[in-house]
Structure formats: C-alpha cells, structure tokens
Design a protein around this motif. Sequence first.
Motif, short mmCIF file in Angstrom:
data_model
loop_
_atom_site.label_atom_id
_atom_site.label_comp_id
_atom_site.label_asym_id
_atom_site.label_seq_id
_atom_site.Cartn_x
_atom_site.Cartn_y
_atom_site.Cartn_z
N VAL A 115 24.10 7.00 -26.73
CA VAL A 115 22.46 6.17 -26.43
C VAL A 115 21.70 6.27 -24.93
N LEU A 116 22.03 6.99 -23.90
CA LEU A 116 21.16 6.63 -23.57
C LEU A 116 20.83 8.80 -23.64
N LEU A 138 17.83 3.72 -19.00
CA LEU A 138 18.88 2.82 -18.42
C LEU A 138 19.59 2.02 -18.92
N PHE A 139 20.01 1.09 -19.67
CA PHE A 139 20.75 0.67 -20.96
C PHE A 139 20.11 0.30 -22.07
N THR A 182 18.22 -3.56 -27.62
CA THR A 182 16.70 -2.99 -26.94
C THR A 182 17.18 -1.80 -26.16
N LEU A 183 16.40 -1.05 -25.94
CA LEU A 183 16.91 0.20 -24.98
C LEU A 183 15.53 0.03 -23.96
N THR A 184 16.34 -0.16 -22.73
CA THR A 184 15.48 -0.68 -21.33
C THR A 184 15.06 0.99 -20.20
N ILE A 226 12.09 -0.73 -27.48
CA ILE A 226 12.63 -0.33 -25.88
C ILE A 226 11.54 -1.12 -25.29
N ARG A 227 11.93 -1.24 -24.67
CA ARG A 227 11.17 -2.28 -23.10
C ARG A 227 11.00 -1.52 -22.30
N TYR A 228 9.92 -1.42 -21.08
CA TYR A 228 10.06 -0.46 -20.30
C TYR A 228 9.35 -1.29 -18.73
#
Length: 74
Positions: A4-5, A27-28, A33-35, A70-72
């Motif tokens: 995924v990353l 990051l992870f 949820t992709l950070t 997505i979380r940023y």
Amino acid sequence: ASQVLEYASNALVEIFGKEQAYHIKPLFLKHRTLTIACSNASMAQEIRINQNTIVNKINEKLGKKEVDSIRYLV
C-alpha cells in the motif's frame, strides 16, 4: 501494508509530479486509513483536495479496496 505504501508513493508522484511528491511521505496504514507526512501546510491542503483521486488510484493498483481515507500530518 508495505505494498500500500509503495502504491501510495507511486500515486503521489503521478498526481503531483516528482518535485512536489518529494515533500510527501506515506507512513503507515491503520484501520484502512493511510497516514501521510507533509513538509508544509500547502501540501497537506493539496492532499485533502485530491484525497479521493489518491485513494482510488491506490485501490485500483491493489485490485481491492484497502484504503478508505487519508490522514495527513504537517
């Protein structure tokens, strides 16, 4: 999760170009949820605006729905 990353990095380069994507680092993945870390607030804003496109590209490359949002971090 590492796949995924990798796909997220590729999608960010496709959408923003190499120069801008240099300032963004996936990051992870946790609870779908992709950070992503951003070097500045303007890049975080660009990610927010393009969130659906980024998520769709990642899921398309994976062949299944793994990422919902997505979380940023700035």
